[in-house]
Design a protein around this motif. Structure first.
Motif, short mmCIF file in Angstrom:
data_model
loop_
_atom_site.label_atom_id
_atom_site.label_comp_id
_atom_site.label_asym_id
_atom_site.label_seq_id
_atom_site.Cartn_x
_atom_site.Cartn_y
_atom_site.Cartn_z
N PRO A 255 0.71 -1.27 -0.01
CA PRO A 255 -0.11 0.02 -0.14
C PRO A 255 0.79 1.21 -0.03
N LEU A 256 0.32 2.31 -0.56
CA LEU A 256 0.98 3.57 -0.83
C LEU A 256 0.10 4.74 -0.35
N LEU A 257 0.91 5.58 0.45
CA LEU A 257 0.30 6.76 1.08
C LEU A 257 0.93 8.00 0.54
N LEU A 258 0.21 8.96 -0.06
CA LEU A 258 0.98 10.18 -0.34
C LEU A 258 0.91 11.43 0.47
N ASP A 259 2.11 11.89 0.90
CA ASP A 259 1.79 13.12 1.60
C ASP A 259 1.94 14.40 0.71
N VAL A 260 1.30 15.27 0.70
CA VAL A 260 1.37 16.65 0.26
C VAL A 260 1.68 17.69 0.93
N ASP A 261 2.66 18.44 1.09
CA ASP A 261 2.93 19.37 2.22
C ASP A 261 3.09 20.77 1.65
N LYS B 155 0.19 15.10 -11.30
CA LYS B 155 -0.84 15.67 -10.89
C LYS B 155 -2.19 14.66 -10.71
N ARG B 156 -2.32 14.17 -11.97
CA ARG B 156 -3.42 13.08 -12.19
C ARG B 156 -3.38 12.06 -11.19
N LEU B 157 -2.06 11.49 -11.10
CA LEU B 157 -1.85 10.16 -10.21
C LEU B 157 -2.02 10.64 -9.01
N ALA B 158 -1.49 11.73 -8.49
CA ALA B 158 -1.64 12.25 -7.10
C ALA B 158 -3.04 12.54 -6.75
N LEU B 159 -4.06 12.90 -7.49
CA LEU B 159 -5.43 13.09 -7.28
C LEU B 159 -5.98 11.64 -7.04
N GLN B 160 -5.22 10.75 -7.73
CA GLN B 160 -6.10 9.43 -7.40
C GLN B 160 -5.65 8.54 -6.39
N ALA B 161 -4.66 9.23 -5.62
CA ALA B 161 -3.87 8.44 -4.78
C ALA B 161 -4.44 8.65 -3.10
N ASP B 162 -4.28 7.60 -2.26
CA ASP B 162 -4.56 7.63 -0.83
C ASP B 162 -3.69 8.79 -0.44
N THR B 163 -4.27 9.71 0.18
CA THR B 163 -3.40 11.10 0.20
C THR B 163 -3.72 11.54 1.88
N ILE B 164 -2.62 12.13 2.38
CA ILE B 164 -2.61 13.05 3.51
C ILE B 164 -1.97 14.35 3.22
N SER C 237 -0.86 18.91 4.63
CA SER C 237 -0.44 19.44 5.68
C SER C 237 -1.34 20.51 6.10
N ASN C 238 -2.47 20.98 5.34
CA ASN C 238 -3.18 22.25 5.47
C ASN C 238 -4.43 22.37 4.81
N PRO C 239 -5.39 23.13 5.03
CA PRO C 239 -6.54 23.03 4.36
C PRO C 239 -6.55 23.22 2.93
N VAL C 240 -5.73 24.38 2.44
CA VAL C 240 -5.57 24.93 1.16
C VAL C 240 -5.37 23.60 0.44
N LEU C 241 -4.40 22.75 0.51
CA LEU C 241 -3.80 21.58 0.02
C LEU C 241 -5.23 20.45 -0.12
N GLN C 242 -5.70 20.48 1.01
CA GLN C 242 -6.86 19.55 1.32
C GLN C 242 -7.92 19.73 0.24
N ALA C 243 -8.38 21.25 0.02
CA ALA C 243 -9.32 21.34 -1.07
C ALA C 243 -8.76 21.09 -2.41
N ILE C 244 -7.65 20.68 -2.71
CA ILE C 244 -7.08 20.16 -3.96
C ILE C 244 -6.99 18.84 -4.11
N TYR C 245 -6.41 17.89 -3.06
CA TYR C 245 -6.35 16.63 -3.25
C TYR C 245 -7.07 15.69 -2.26
N GLY C 246 -7.88 16.52 -1.40
CA GLY C 246 -8.80 15.86 -0.29
C GLY C 246 -7.95 15.20 0.78
N GLY C 247 -8.06 14.19 1.46
CA GLY C 247 -7.39 13.51 2.34
C GLY C 247 -7.26 14.24 3.83
N PRO C 248 -7.13 13.38 4.75
CA PRO C 248 -6.91 14.25 6.14
C PRO C 248 -5.95 14.93 6.20
#
Length: 356
Positions: free
Chosen positions: A98-104, A138-147, A149-160
C-alpha cells in the motif's frame, strides 16, 4: 508497523516535512527507513541524531530498496514529485504494498504556474515535456490515498490534514525586553519576503528592534542585523525560543499559497509573538494567536511591529499562540489520528487487492 518513507531530496529543506512524519511514526513505536535519491550530505539542520541514522540515499534499481519495500507494511511518499512519489509508486506496485502520498507544499501547482494563467500558457509551449510530466503526476496524485499538511491543499487533493508537528519544548524566554528581538529562521528564498522584513525593521529603529536571520550576510547588512548562517535544528529552535517576535513575511506568490512554514509551529509552541502575511494556510494556523498583515506591505508590517513592542502584549499573544499550537501542532495531538490514517490505508489496500 514497518514504514518505507520516500523523500525527494536528502540535501534540501524538504527533508523537514519527512522529519515531522517520522516523529509521529516514532511516537507510535513503528520501524522506519527513509529513502532518497543519491545526492550530497543530509540537510544541515537534521544531521546527526536518530532521524539521520534512518536516512539512506539509494538508486531505484538497488535490489535492497525493493527488498525494503517488500518488507514494509506501508510505503509513504513525501511530495507528489518524481523523485519520491514516482519512485515510491513504481516500487510499491512491484512489491504489492500500500502507498500513502503526503502533500505538504503546492509543488506541482507551482510547477504548473498555479494562479498565473499567462505563465502557464507560456510553459505549455516552451516547456511542453516538463508540463506533461507534471500534469501526469498531478493526475496520479489526485487518485492516490493522500494526506495533506493544511486546508488549502486539502481542498485540492482531499485526504485528512496532518500538519507539521513538533515535540513540545515548553514556553520560551520570558517577554521582558523593551527593545524586542526578531528571528527569521528558515531558508531565505525570494517568496519568503525577507527583503520586506528587513525594510520594516529599518523603519522601526525607533523601537530599538534587532533582527537575526539564518543566512549568510549580504553586502548591505545593517548594524541591527545578525546573520548567523545555516543552523542545526536545535540551534534554529533556540533562536526562535529566545526571540521576542517571529515574523513570516511571505509574499503573495503562487508558491506561498498553500505553504505552511514549520517554523511557525515552533514559534507558536514557544509562546512567541507571531506576525504572518495574510495568506492561507498561515492565517488558519495562527487563528487568533497572532497578527496578520498585508503581504509585501512594508508599512503594514512596520505598524504591526509597533503593536507588539510591549512585553505585556507579546506575553498575551504568545500565550494564545501556545494554547492553539498545543491543540493543533504537537506530536501528542496527532499521534492517534495518524496511526488510524496509516492503518486505514493498509486495510483499504488489503480489501481492494485481497492481499495481507
Amino acid at each position: 508497523m514497518r514504514i518505507a518513507i520516500f523523500t525527494p531530496d536528502i540535501t534540501s529543506n524538504s527533508l523537514g516535512r519527512t522529519y515531522c512524519l517520522w516523529l509521529l511514526m516514532r511516537a507510535n513505536g513503528w520501524e522506519t527507513e527513509v529513502f532518497a535519491p543519491r545526492g550530497g550530505e543530509i540537510w544541515g539542520p537534521l544531521r546527526g541524531g536518530d532521524f539521520a541514522t534512518n536516512c539512506r540515499a539509494v538508486d531505484e534499481d538497488d535490489p535492497e530498496l525493493l527488498a525494503a519495500v517488500e518488507a514494509a507494511d506501508l510505503v509513504l511518499a513525501v511530495k507528489p514529485v518524481e523523485t519520491s512519489f514516482g519512485r515510491a509508486r513504481r516500487l510499491a506496485r512491484a512489491a504489492q504494498r500500500p502507498l500513502l502520498l503526503d502533500v505538504d507544499d503546492p509543488d506541482l501547482e507551482a510547477a504548473l504556474s498555479w494562479r498565473r494563467p499567462l505563465r502557464r500558457f507560456a510553459k505549455s509551449i516552451l516547456k511542453f515535456s516538463a508540463v506533461r510530466k507534471n500534469t501526469e503526476l498531478k493526475r496520479l496524485a489526485l487518485q492516490a490515498d493522500t494526506i495533506v499538511s493544511n486546508p488549502v491543499l486539502q481542498a485540492i487533493y482531499g485526504g485528512p490534514i496532518v500538519p507539521h508537528v513538533r515535540d513540545d519544548r515548553g514556553f520560551g524566554a520570558p517577554h521582558t525586553s523593551s527593545k524586542p528581538s526578531i528571528a527569521f529562521v528558515g531558508t531565505n528564498r525570494k517568496h519568503k519576503g525577507v527583503d520586506i522584513l528587513r525594510e520594516a525593521v529599518e523603519n522601526r529603529q525607533d523601537l530599538g528592534i534587532t533582527l537575526k536571520l539564518t543566512d549568510e550576510a549580504p553586502e548591505d547588512a545593517r548594524p541591527w542585523e545578525q546573520w548567523v548562517g545555516m543552523t542545526s535544528f536545535d540551534e534554529g529552535l533556540a533562536l526562535v525560543e529566545n526571540a521576542d517576535i517571529v515574523v513570516i513575511p511571505s509574499k503573495d506568490d503562487g508558491y506561498a499559497h498553500g505553504q505552511l512554514p514549520a517554523k511557525l509551529m515552533d514559534a507558536m509552541l514557544a509562546g512567541r509573538a507571531v506576525i504572518v502575511s495574510d495568506i492561507e494556510p498561515m492565517t488558519w494556523a495562527v487563528g487568533s494567536g497572532g497578527l496578520t498583515v498585508e503581504p509585501s506591505s512594508v508599512s503594514a508590517l512596520a505598524s504591526a511591529l509597533g503593536e507588539v513592542a510591549s512585553p505585556d502584549t507579546r506575553t498575551s499573544l504568545g500565550q494564545q499562540a501556545r494554547e492553539r499550537a498545543l491543540a493543533l501542532f504537537t506530536v501528542e495531538a496527532h499521534q492517534d489520528a495518524f496511526r488510524a490514517i496509516c492503518e486505514g490505508a493498509v486495510r483499504r489496500f488489503s480489501q481492494e487487492t485481497g492481499t495481507k
